[in-house]
Design a protein around this motif. Structure first.
Motif, PDB file in Angstrom:
ATOM      1  N   SER A  91      18.685 -71.121  29.554  1.00 44.10           N
ATOM      2  CA  SER A  91      19.223 -69.915  28.924  1.00 44.10           C
ATOM      3  C   SER A  91      19.924 -69.005  29.929  1.00 44.10           C
ATOM      4  N   GLU A  94      18.831 -65.342  29.584  1.00 35.56           N
ATOM      5  CA  GLU A  94      17.614 -64.974  30.304  1.00 35.56           C
ATOM      6  C   GLU A  94      17.888 -64.729  31.781  1.00 35.56           C
TER       7      GLU A  94
ATOM      8  N   GLU B 111      23.220 -62.935  21.629  1.00 35.87           N
ATOM      9  CA  GLU B 111      22.848 -62.872  23.041  1.00 35.87           C
ATOM     10  C   GLU B 111      23.693 -61.831  23.769  1.00 35.87           C
TER      11      GLU B 111
END
Lengths: 127, 127
Positions: A91, A94, B111
């Motif tokens: 990700s 992240e 995101e």
DNA sequence: GGGTGTCTGCTAAAAAATTAGCACTATGCT
DNA sequence: AGCATAGTGCTAATTTTTTAGCAGACACCC
């Protein structure tokens, strides 16, 4: 899965130094190493890294100046890709979040502005 | 300068696998390795990594399940710190920009939204 | 019960990485 | 010119990594 070729311990230390410095002589590399081995050892490593195609050198007067074959930005991408895959389950979000969190106090307003812009642009791309 | 302990080549490969998987048996680690050595070799590495304090194991029935002593998020931060220092001249901004650029097509709108929020919050912190 | 597969414990061997050291050359300086 | 300094080339030795292999335990299945 791993973009970087498998280098040994010292080899990686040395590559890291040269990536940081851009170009460096054996003596300079030695100076940057934390637990400095002998000058000879460093030279041997440099020679091996050159054989492996990781480095190249130019002659500067009497001495060799080494530089990486892969430009630092490309190597950086590769390294990030690996870190994201290994520690962040792939990700990127992240990883970015972590980077920002780690550097909250260090990032200036300007830098944050630029990043915000970058995200806006990415959002538009993704349509 | 380097947060991660100096590990050898295979040791790092194996640590990487275990960080990805969270927990793993010798056989599982072996299965993840690209140029698989012998089962024995993997076991030896695991034992050594445990001696070095990088891993610990629990007994699961007849077999050992290994896991890292340093939690993955902490290791991830450490890895990012190194990458930023080595390839991005210490600039977290550059690293973030690169990550976003690399993943433009992959990052979803959600995101990106979350990241934008994160940046806003960082901006407020920095006052 | 006996055979099969999967695990660990251990030890030894092979291969690779890392270091050291010496000989030689060029350069700069007094 | 003579000397000291800072390089390289090369080779060999040492140390660390990495691998392989065998023996024993334990579970499972026929």
């Amino acid at each position: 899965m791993n973009g970087l070729p498998d280098l040994s311990r010292r080899e990686r230390q040395i590559m890291s130094v040269i990536h940081r410095l851009g170009r460096a002589t054996a003596a300079e590399v030695l100076g940057e190493l934390q637990d400095p081995p002998s000058y000879s050892a460093v030279r041997a490593m440099l020679r091996i890294l050159e054989e492996k195609g990781q480095l190249r050198h130019e002659q500067d007067g009497p001495r060799y100046v080494y530089f990486t074959t892969v430009p630092v930005d490309r190597a950086g991408r590769s390294a990030l890709r690996d870190v994201v895959a290994t520690f962040f389950a792939g990700s990127a979000e992240e990883a970015v979040a972590t980077l920002i969190d780690m550097n909250e106090r260090k990032l200036t307003g300007e830098e944050l502005d630029r990043l915000a812009q970058l995200i806006d642009r990415a959002r538009e791309e993704g349509r």
